[in-house]
Scaffold this active site. Structure first.
Site, PDB file in Angstrom:
ATOM      1  N   SER A 143       0.875  -1.189   0.000  1.00  0.00           N
ATOM      2  CA  SER A 143       0.000   0.000   0.000  1.00  0.00           C
ATOM      3  C   SER A 143       0.903   1.228   0.000  1.00  0.00           C
ATOM      4  O   SER A 143       2.086   1.131   0.359  1.00  0.00           O
ATOM      5  CB  SER A 143      -0.842  -0.022   1.285  1.00  0.00           C
ATOM      6  OG  SER A 143      -1.444   1.237   1.530  1.00  0.00           O
ATOM      7  N   TYR A 156      -1.233  -0.418  10.752  1.00  0.00           N
ATOM      8  CA  TYR A 156      -1.294  -0.789   9.331  1.00  0.00           C
ATOM      9  C   TYR A 156       0.026  -0.396   8.639  1.00  0.00           C
ATOM     10  O   TYR A 156       0.573  -1.169   7.848  1.00  0.00           O
ATOM     11  CB  TYR A 156      -2.493  -0.082   8.700  1.00  0.00           C
ATOM     12  CG  TYR A 156      -2.791  -0.467   7.266  1.00  0.00           C
ATOM     13  CD1 TYR A 156      -3.199  -1.747   6.926  1.00  0.00           C
ATOM     14  CD2 TYR A 156      -2.690   0.489   6.243  1.00  0.00           C
ATOM     15  CE1 TYR A 156      -3.494  -2.082   5.609  1.00  0.00           C
ATOM     16  CE2 TYR A 156      -2.986   0.154   4.928  1.00  0.00           C
ATOM     17  CZ  TYR A 156      -3.390  -1.129   4.615  1.00  0.00           C
ATOM     18  OH  TYR A 156      -3.684  -1.452   3.308  1.00  0.00           O
TER      19      TYR A 156
HETATM   20  P1  NAP Z   1     -11.157  -6.146   0.871  1.00  0.00           P
HETATM   21  O1  NAP Z   1     -12.195  -6.004  -0.173  1.00  0.00           O
HETATM   22  O2  NAP Z   1     -11.510  -5.861   2.290  1.00  0.00           O
HETATM   23  O3  NAP Z   1     -10.495  -7.594   0.745  1.00  0.00           O
HETATM   24  C1  NAP Z   1      -9.643  -8.139   1.712  1.00  0.00           C
HETATM   25  C2  NAP Z   1      -9.516  -9.614   1.465  1.00  0.00           C
HETATM   26  O4  NAP Z   1      -8.613 -10.169   2.450  1.00  0.00           O
HETATM   27  C3  NAP Z   1     -10.843 -10.357   1.597  1.00  0.00           C
HETATM   28  O5  NAP Z   1     -11.003 -11.237   0.510  1.00  0.00           O
HETATM   29  C4  NAP Z   1     -10.687 -11.149   2.888  1.00  0.00           C
HETATM   30  O6  NAP Z   1     -11.369 -12.388   2.797  1.00  0.00           O
HETATM   31  C5  NAP Z   1      -9.183 -11.385   2.896  1.00  0.00           C
HETATM   32  N1  NAP Z   1      -8.704 -11.776   4.232  1.00  0.00           N
HETATM   33  C6  NAP Z   1      -8.742 -11.044   5.361  1.00  0.00           C
HETATM   34  N2  NAP Z   1      -8.275 -11.768   6.388  1.00  0.00           N
HETATM   35  C7  NAP Z   1      -7.960 -12.983   5.887  1.00  0.00           C
HETATM   36  C8  NAP Z   1      -7.438 -14.175   6.455  1.00  0.00           C
HETATM   37  N3  NAP Z   1      -7.142 -14.269   7.759  1.00  0.00           N
HETATM   38  N4  NAP Z   1      -7.229 -15.235   5.645  1.00  0.00           N
HETATM   39  C9  NAP Z   1      -7.529 -15.161   4.325  1.00  0.00           C
HETATM   40  N5  NAP Z   1      -8.005 -14.066   3.726  1.00  0.00           N
HETATM   41  C10 NAP Z   1      -8.222 -12.991   4.508  1.00  0.00           C
HETATM   42  O7  NAP Z   1      -9.935  -5.142   0.582  1.00  0.00           O
HETATM   43  P2  NAP Z   1      -9.036  -4.880  -0.722  1.00  0.00           P
HETATM   44  O8  NAP Z   1      -8.996  -3.427  -0.884  1.00  0.00           O
HETATM   45  O9  NAP Z   1      -9.404  -5.732  -1.856  1.00  0.00           O
HETATM   46  O10 NAP Z   1      -7.620  -5.319  -0.144  1.00  0.00           O
HETATM   47  C11 NAP Z   1      -6.712  -6.139  -0.856  1.00  0.00           C
HETATM   48  C12 NAP Z   1      -5.288  -5.723  -0.492  1.00  0.00           C
HETATM   49  O11 NAP Z   1      -5.051  -4.399  -0.999  1.00  0.00           O
HETATM   50  C13 NAP Z   1      -5.022  -5.646   1.011  1.00  0.00           C
HETATM   51  O12 NAP Z   1      -3.751  -6.184   1.279  1.00  0.00           O
HETATM   52  C14 NAP Z   1      -5.039  -4.154   1.305  1.00  0.00           C
HETATM   53  O13 NAP Z   1      -4.235  -3.835   2.418  1.00  0.00           O
HETATM   54  C15 NAP Z   1      -4.452  -3.616   0.012  1.00  0.00           C
HETATM   55  N6  NAP Z   1      -4.737  -2.207  -0.273  1.00  0.00           N
HETATM   56  C16 NAP Z   1      -6.045  -1.767  -0.364  1.00  0.00           C
HETATM   57  C17 NAP Z   1      -6.270  -0.438  -0.637  1.00  0.00           C
HETATM   58  C18 NAP Z   1      -7.669   0.118  -0.767  1.00  0.00           C
HETATM   59  O14 NAP Z   1      -7.809   1.347  -0.809  1.00  0.00           O
HETATM   60  N7  NAP Z   1      -8.703  -0.685  -0.859  1.00  0.00           N
HETATM   61  C19 NAP Z   1      -5.203   0.451  -0.855  1.00  0.00           C
HETATM   62  C20 NAP Z   1      -3.904  -0.045  -0.750  1.00  0.00           C
HETATM   63  C21 NAP Z   1      -3.684  -1.375  -0.480  1.00  0.00           C
HETATM   64  P3  NAP Z   1     -12.187 -13.101   3.986  1.00  0.00           P
HETATM   65  O15 NAP Z   1     -12.710 -12.024   4.879  1.00  0.00           O
HETATM   66  O16 NAP Z   1     -13.247 -13.870   3.266  1.00  0.00           O
HETATM   67  O17 NAP Z   1     -11.183 -13.990   4.650  1.00  0.00           O
END
Ligand code: NAP
Length: 239
Positions: A143, A156
């Site tokens: 991120s 985070y």
């Molecule tokens: P999201 O929609 O909340 O997805 C997060 C995913 O992580 C979900 O599929 C969740 O699945 C999974 N997860 C959480 N805990 C888990 C566990 N213990 N075991 C297996 N899976 C787990 O968020 P996203 O934005 O797509 O995030 C994806 C990545 O991008 C993350 O690493 C986040 O830090 C990064 N990111 C996001 C943003 C943003 O603005 N959205 C910006 C920068 C970076 P379950 O709950 O079904 O397990």
């Protein structure tokens, strides 16, 4: 890498980026194994994407579950070409109000999970390199919080800076084994992430399909061409 026929494992496949990546990869001819905890969401994705997507219910912070998941995939496929360490959680708030449970949760998913999945895939990728001269590709989704500290996201920040360090060390360690390591640093993306994090999303975020197209580009580079780090930003986050 030509993605046609390749075996890809994505963590956090039940929502957001992780549910968009499989579609883009399958369009390029890959077979995708998606790991996450919420089976219902994975079922829906499997229904939409068909037999090229295989769901695996797995909490990536649990050592035995991760080992079993990767053994299962390797028993079926005999190889894993790409690992996308995408699963991640943010729980934001002032440093003096962060609970031990929320600290542990972020460390366990964002760092321990990445370590466990990476450790599970490396021996197979090293063996693939011995066989074919190319090991595979590991992509870590960090991120912009892995590049810059900011108020109320200190825990985070620790995890995402940690991913940067881990990716950089790993890149140097395994490049001679024919294994690529790339780390992505996206700014705000329209996903469920902010529901969990507890803060509102910016007015004009990027979309998962935009990040996905960059992932495909990073993966499709020629074997001796490695993009180690990518920063992704919306041009006008305030709209
Ligand atoms: P999201 O929609 O909340 O997805 C997060 C995913 O992580 C979900 O599929 C969740 O699945 C999974 N997860 C959480 N805990 C888990 C566990 N213990 N075991 C297996 N899976 C787990 O968020 P996203 O934005 O797509 O995030 C994806 C990545 O991008 C993350 O690493 C986040 O830090 C990064 N990111 C996001 C943003 C943003 O603005 N959205 C910006 C920068 C970076 P379950 O709950 O079904 O397990």
């Amino acid at each position: 890498m030509n993605l046609h026929g390749k075996i890809v494992v994505i963590t956090g496949a039940s929502s957001g980026l992780g549910s968009q990546f499989p579609q883009s990869l399958i369009e390029q001819g890959a077979r995708v194994y998606g790991l996450a905890r919420r089976k219902k969401k994975l079922d829906e994705l499997e229904k939409n994407l068909g037999h090229s997507f295989v769901e695996i219910e797995c909490d990536i912070s649990l050592e035995k579950k991760v080992e079993a998941a990767f053994k299962h995939i390797l028993d079926i496929e005999g190889r894993i070409d790409v690992l996308v360490n995408n699963a991640g959680i943010g729980k934001f708030g002032p440093a003096d109000e962060v609970s031990v449970a929320d600290w542990d949760l972020q460390m366990n998913v964002n760092l321990r999970g990445v370590f466990l999945c990476t450790r599970a895939v490396l021996p197979a990728m090293k063996a693939q390199n011995e066989e074919t001269g190319f090991g595979g590709h590991i992509v870590n989704i960090s991120s912009v919080a892995g590049l810059l500290g900011n108020p109320n996201i200190s825990t985070y920040n620790v995890t995402k800076f940690g991913m940067k360090g881990y990716s950089n060390a790993l890149f140097k360690e395994v490049r001679q084994d024919g294994i690529k390591v790339s780390c992505c640093f996206p700014d705000s993306i329209q996903t469920e992430f902010f529901d969990v994090a507890g803060i509102p999303i910016s007015a004009n975020p990027m979309t998962p399909d935009q990040i996905s197209s960059t992932l495909i580009h990073v993966l499709e580079t020629p074997d001796n061409y490695l993009i180690t780090e990518v920063v992704m930003r919306p041009l006008r986050p305030k709209g």
